[in-house]
Design an enzyme around this catalytic site. Sequence first.
Site, PDB file in Angstrom:
ATOM      1  N   ASP A   1       0.827  -1.217   0.000  1.00 17.64           N
ATOM      2  CA  ASP A   1       0.000   0.000   0.000  1.00 17.64           C
ATOM      3  C   ASP A   1       0.852   1.255   0.000  1.00 17.64           C
ATOM      4  OD1 ASP A   1       0.759  -0.823   2.696  1.00 17.64           O
ATOM      5  OD2 ASP A   1      -0.467   0.839   3.410  1.00 17.64           O
TER       6      ASP A   1
ATOM      7  N   GLU B   1       0.180  -0.999   5.721  1.00 16.30           N
ATOM      8  CA  GLU B   1       1.232  -0.492   6.608  1.00 16.30           C
ATOM      9  C   GLU B   1       1.053   0.992   6.872  1.00 16.30           C
ATOM     10  OE1 GLU B   1       5.069   1.032   8.018  1.00 16.30           O
ATOM     11  OE2 GLU B   1       3.968   1.652   6.250  1.00 16.30           O
TER      12      GLU B   1
HETATM   13 ZN   LIG Z   1       6.731   2.386   4.083  1.00 18.09          ZN
END
Ligand SMILES: [Zn+2]
Length: 593
Positions: A178, A245
Amino acid sequence: MSESEKLLQSSAVVRQRTRTRWPSLAVICLVVVLLFISLNAKLQLLAFPLSLISEPPRPPPDACPQPAPLFPTRRNAAIWETIRTQTASDAFKLGPGGALELLAGAVRIPTESYDDMHPVGVDPRWEVFADFHAYLARVFPRVHTTLKLRKINTYGLWFEWPGADPSLKPVLFMGHQDVVPVEPTTVGEWTHPPYSGYFDGHRIWGRGSADDKNGLVGILIALETLLQNGFTPTRTLVAAFGFDEEASGLEGAGALAGALLTAYGEDGVAFILDEGDGIVNTFGTALAYPCVAEKGYLDVVVEVTSPGGHSSVPPEHTTIGILAALLVQYEANPYPVRLSRGSTPLQTLQCLAQHGGSALPPAIRALILAAPHSDEALRALEGILAKDRLYRSQLATTQAVDVVRGGVKANALPEAAHAVVNHRILTESSVAEVRAHNIAALRPLAERFNLSFTAFGVAEQGAPGTARGTLALRDMYDALEPAPVSPRDSSAYELLSGSIKAAYGTRRGAANGSDTVVVAPAVLVGNTDTQFYWKLSPHIFRYGHGNAAAGLRPDEILDKIHTVDESIDADDFVEMIRFFITLVLNADESVVL
Ligand SMILES: [Zn+2]
Ligand SMILES: *[C@@H]1O[C@H](CO)[C@@H](O)[C@H](O)[C@H]1NC(C)=O
Ligand SMILES: *[C@@H]1O[C@H](CO)[C@@H](O)[C@H](O)[C@H]1NC(C)=O
């Protein structure tokens, strides 16, 4: 603007745009380095009296041991030489199906993760990750046919390449799919559109090009290249890629962690490598900063309630007035700065002082070298660093009042008001210590304002109803303890250091291995997906070998992540791949891991 002001401004932008649950500023361990620049300037003013140091400073022999460059010499020697030649070619970098094309294609898929996302299966915004998987399957055919791929929680990717010797602990490479969302209002400010993957001849542009599509695609190119050259591992190799994340990490790495732990067991992995810092030209010397520590995280909600009513008959203090007093109290009680022997920040400095170039001011070098045996030098150094707020972030738990809410109407007394105080917890401290600091700071004010006080679920003082109002402290999210520090005197750290040196010394355009890099352990003040993986291995490194080709100074690096104009130098990306390959081959051969 001074260098440190510039940095602070850019890191403020980063923070503002991230808005993550545990903001994941992997690159922020650069902060430790950036400080050296402002420190340099400050020293001119401080002129520390060196006569305070009783003994002439001598580098302690083991202050920062540097292993020799480590090359595959056994069964992987031949393949390493072949790949070294291959990766030096223009075709590898620029050709059809070359490194840059593969990275650009990944950048073009906008895998944004948001803080307010509902679970996978409920929120349609996750579906773009299926497109990303399809892309990876298409451009990495060997990886997808040879390695075992399991998808955890639909979009978490877990690749396993089983080694011939199952008695060897696997190594784990991490990355995240992501990216931080692009603020729609900033699209026009990009030199090249944020999801263009545009290559201008030097850099690949776009969101994710430097965080962390480069890491993820770099690892997959490394594996694909190894497969193409007939490599078969002796030691099992695992790659795991989360997909949120930049938000909480819970859906991705949070879910992967359980599966990996079941498969490999506690302490079942030789070492873990995740995104993190790279190589920085510090005072004229190339230093590589693998982050071996990561600060903890705690958001405290401070809530005050008291009876409402018409504002024409107000009490002496409204909830907002009381809250304001509490927030002033916070800021009047900062956490102490601690530069302790054996701490990672002191180790970072030791490496700089022992191996750094002549551009390091002599007075500072003397202080750092004396600090391990002279209390005066240690305290003097602490005093100098404490004056700089960027260094304070390395040497103290930090607190920042980041949110305040209260009141709805100009003529109504507010019944409730709250604030959120963000804490980044020093490795040597703990969540419990930070909570206790909060309680101790506010208790006297709870008494003064006649408030019942409940802190983190425990009644501290008075029962609600017996006082004029209430004060409550609670966690906003799950707290995160500071990460365990990966030991520096380990085979894993030595293998990593040797591999960094080998990759750096043989980089494209290097003067035939003559260039050297100093490896210095560092602290990450942001957080990574490794926070879910502590049980898998005590050897966790947040390091991406960035900036290996360009050799930039810290002030030239930081502005490219999480914000407008994220981009990566093409040669830096190739060096990253070469580093991954070197580390895989060395780890595969190692008999000491
Ligand atoms: Zn990162
Ligand atoms: C605190 O507030 C309660 C409820 O309003 C009141 O009964 C009590 O006397 C107050 N105590 C002090 C010390 O002001
Ligand atoms: C690098 O140097 C070594 C000896 O120092 C030499 O044998 C080797 O051929 C050189 N390699 C290149 C690519 O110049």
